[in-house]
Each structure stands twice: as structure tokens, then as C-alpha cells.
Design a protein around this motif. Structure first.
Motif, short mmCIF file in Angstrom:
data_model
loop_
_atom_site.label_atom_id
_atom_site.label_comp_id
_atom_site.label_asym_id
_atom_site.label_seq_id
_atom_site.Cartn_x
_atom_site.Cartn_y
_atom_site.Cartn_z
N ASN A 79 0.55 -1.10 0.19
CA ASN A 79 0.09 0.06 0.69
C ASN A 79 0.71 0.96 -0.18
O ASN A 79 2.00 1.39 0.96
N ILE A 88 -0.89 -4.78 2.78
CA ILE A 88 -2.01 -3.88 1.48
C ILE A 88 -2.57 -3.20 2.32
O ILE A 88 -3.50 -2.23 1.90
N THR A 89 -2.92 -4.14 4.08
CA THR A 89 -3.58 -2.70 4.90
C THR A 89 -2.68 -2.96 5.59
O THR A 89 -1.72 -3.23 6.14
N VAL A 284 -9.23 -6.31 0.28
CA VAL A 284 -8.28 -6.46 -0.84
C VAL A 284 -9.29 -7.02 -2.31
O VAL A 284 -10.70 -8.31 -1.28
N VAL A 310 -7.70 -2.63 -2.83
CA VAL A 310 -7.70 -1.80 -1.37
C VAL A 310 -8.36 -0.79 -1.06
O VAL A 310 -8.18 0.53 -1.95
N SER A 329 -12.75 -10.84 -2.58
CA SER A 329 -12.43 -10.29 -1.95
C SER A 329 -11.72 -10.84 -0.34
O SER A 329 -12.60 -11.80 -0.25
N SER A 331 -10.80 -10.22 4.23
CA SER A 331 -10.70 -8.63 4.59
C SER A 331 -10.62 -9.42 6.34
O SER A 331 -9.90 -10.86 6.45
#
Length: 349
Positions: A79, A88-89, A284, A310, A329, A331
Motif C-alpha cells: 500500500n 496492503i492494509t 482487498v 484495496v 475479496s 478482509s
């Protein structure tokens, strides 16, 4: 003073803060509005990765380093707001893995949970705890925590899949462990399809004993997923915020298929525009079929098959489908729900 305000500074106060810092203290009132925020506050940013660009870079990496030498030949999806953190998160990791024809990604295990979502190619295999499964585009595959696993590609095409792991969560708890198997491949002790036969037909062995929190099924084939979505669309029951959205479950208890990562798949029919939506689980997305755009916090991201994007926590999001679209997806919703902190807001535009 409120949670959004900070007490005014003064020379006396600044001197006091400096004094207590030398004794490893910090004044709560000086930082309260930064650590307890009225709404989620994160450095995570909305972003989209073009798969065409990613594939070209992966194939270039395939000429530079072997799967065995790299252990896992992966390009991390980092990210832009979390540069240098391999995230990415805030809580999740994502990477694109390449295994070329004839290669084996060596067997190992780790305390992190992992998912594989097949992006490109077909016919490669993953082995988990003595059972091998063949992977094809759109398949969702689980590697449970501390399970031996290796990957091989006996097809004539490069294989690329999306890796999703809870690495940042395990790092938060200082609970990361990893171990090499000592050989490239593990022994196969079960027939292909064994776990699906035992657990994937609404049945369980009569004396089944739960041995972990992940689903005992480790491959959810896309062919079955797509068939289910197509059948359900006949009911014409579209959720305003999601279209037709389903979660992958653990057949043992009906919960999410993984203990820390919640995987989903959704169908958006051509011309469908979702109502605005927010949730605390940064998510994502991988585009399986179709094209369209997603508006995240007022910024538009156009997507096509195999692109990845994202959505950070608590950003307002709207999806629009130019053609029938299927989105995979994942999460951390399952972890948030277990802790009682997950929240959503529907129709917030």
C-alpha cells in the motif's frame, strides 16, 4: 477538552513533557486525540494494481531468480500509504506469486494463515498436509496455520496467484513462527479430492474431531462458485450495497473459512450501481470477471479482469458494473467480529 481537541502548549507544559519523557512516561492528555479517534484513522490508502503490469514484472522476476532460491517468488502489493511495511492494509498482506512450468516452491509451514486466489494459468498444484489439489483460475485455496505446504507447476504455462496472509496481525501479537520442511515436496498420503469428499458435501465423518479453526476444505473451485452465483441471481434479490455477495464458510461450524481472514465473492450484474457503503474492515478486491469502476472516498478506480484494488477502513465506496462482474475479496472482518469491534454504515452517500 474533547477527544478532537488537544490542550494548548506552554513553556511549562513542554518542559514537563520533556522531564517525564526521560523517565519513559507520556502525558495521555497530550496524545489522546491521536490514539482514540472519533472515526478510524489509518495511513492505508485506496489503490489499484494493473494485472498486466504485474504479470510483466513477475515474468521478468522469473528470469532473475528461481522459485526454490526465492523460497516464494512473490511481488508484494505494498500500500502506498504503508511504504516499507509489506502491508496492503494495516492488518493484512498481499502478494502475487509466480511458479513457472516444472518448478516447485519448497515445502514449509508458518503460524500465519494464508489464502491463494488463482489469477492466471491452470493445472498447477498445491499440497497441504499430505493432500494435493489442482488449482485453476478463480479457485480459492486455504493454507491453515502451521500446515506443511508446497506448490508445484506441472502444466506448460506460468501460474500466478494472489497470496493473502495475516502477517501484520501475527506481528502485532509477536506470534510469528516458521519452519522449513527439509525437502522440496512433502509426501502425498491422501488421494486428490479427499477433503472435498469428506467435508464438502454437507456431511462430516461420524467421529470427526475439530483440529483447528480453519475449514477442513482447502480448495473452493471457481466452477462451483460461479454456478452457485448464477443460480442465485435468478431470485433477483440484489443487496443495494453489494449486489449478490457470499462468504466462503467452514462447513464444520458455518463460520468464515479462515480464523483471521474473511473471504468473499460477489456478483454485480451489468449496469448495477451499489448504494454507498462503509465498513471498518479494510478490504482487498480481485476482479474475476467483467469491468467497471469503484469510487473510493470520491476517487474513481476503473477495473478490468485480474486487476486488484484495496479499500481502506471506513472509506465510502460505490461499485458500478459495465458488464456482469464477479469480484473476489478478503478482509479482517472475521477477526473484528470476534472482538466485537466490526461496524458498517449503509447508504451513507
Amino acid at each position: 477538552m474533547s477527544l478532537t481537541e488537544k490542550p494548548q502548549s506552554s513553556p511549562e507544559r513542554d518542559a514537563y513533557y520533556e522531564k517525564i519523557a526521560k523517565q519513559d512516561f507520556r502525558a495521555l492528555w497530550d496524545v489522546l486525540n491521536n490514539i482514540i479517534t472519533p472515526t478510524p484513522k489509518s495511513a492505508c490508502q485506496p489503490h489499484l494494481w494493473d494485472f498486466g503490469v504485474a504479470k510483466k514484472l513477475l515474468l521478468e522476476a522469473g528470469e532473475l531468480i528461481t522459485a526454490k532460491e526465492a523460497e516464494r517468488r512473490v511481488l508484494i502489493l505494498e500500500n502506498p500509504g504503508l511504504s516499507g511495511q509489506s502491508r496492503i492494509t494495516t492488518s493484512l498482506y498481499a502478494g502475487l506469486q509466480l511458479v513457472l512450468p516444472g518448478e516447485v516452491a519448497p515445502a514449509h509451514r508458518h503460524s500465519q494463515s494464508a489464502l491463494r486466489f488463482v489469477m492466471d494459468g491452470g493445472g498447477a498444484c498445491t499440497a497441504v498436509n499430505g493432500e494435493r489439489t489442482i488449482m485453476n483460475e478463480g479457485d480459492f485455496v486455504i493454507t491453515p496455520p502451521w500446515a506443511w505446504h508446497d506448490h508445484g507447476n506441472e502444466s506448460d504455462r506460468p501460474m500466478i496467484w494472489l497470496d493473502g496472509l495475516d502477517i501484520p496481525m501475527l506481528s502485532l501479537f509477536d506470534a510469528s513462527f516458521a519452519e522449513g520442511f527439509g525437502d522440496d515436496s512433502q509426501d502425498i498420503t491422501k488421494p486428490t479430492g479427499d477433503s472435498e469428499a469428506r467435508y464438502g458435501a454437507n456431511m462430516l465423518p461420524v467421529d470427526y474431531e475439530k483440529k483447528g479453526l480453519a475449514s477442513p476444505i482447502f480448495n473452493y473451485p471457481y466452477a462451483r462458485t460461479r454456478e452457485a452465483l448464477e443460480t442465485m441471481r435468478q431470485g433477483d434479490e440484489w443487496d443495494p450495497c453489494h449486489g449478490l455477495k457470499m462468504c466462503y464458510i467452514n462447513p464444520v461450524d458455518g463460520g468464515f473459512a479462515m480464523p483471521t481472514i474473511a473471504p468473499f465473492v460477489q456478483l454485480l450484474p451489468k449496469g448495477f450501481k451499489t448504494a454507498a457503503y462503509r465498513s471498518t474492515d479494510a478490504t482487498v478486491f480481485s476482479v474475476v470477471e467483467g469491468s467497471g469502476c469503484t469510487i473510493i472516498g470520491g476517487k474513481t478506480f476503473d477495473w478490468k479482469p485480474k486487476d486488484i484494488f484495496v479499500i481502506p477502513s471506513w472509506y465510502e465506496v460505490v461499485h458500478e458494473a459495465d458488464a456482469d462482474a464477479v469480484l473476489f475479496s478478503y478482509s479482517d472482518r472475521v477477526a473484528q467480529q470476534k472482538l466485537g469491534i466490526w461496524r458498517e454504515a449503509r447508504g451513507v452517500e
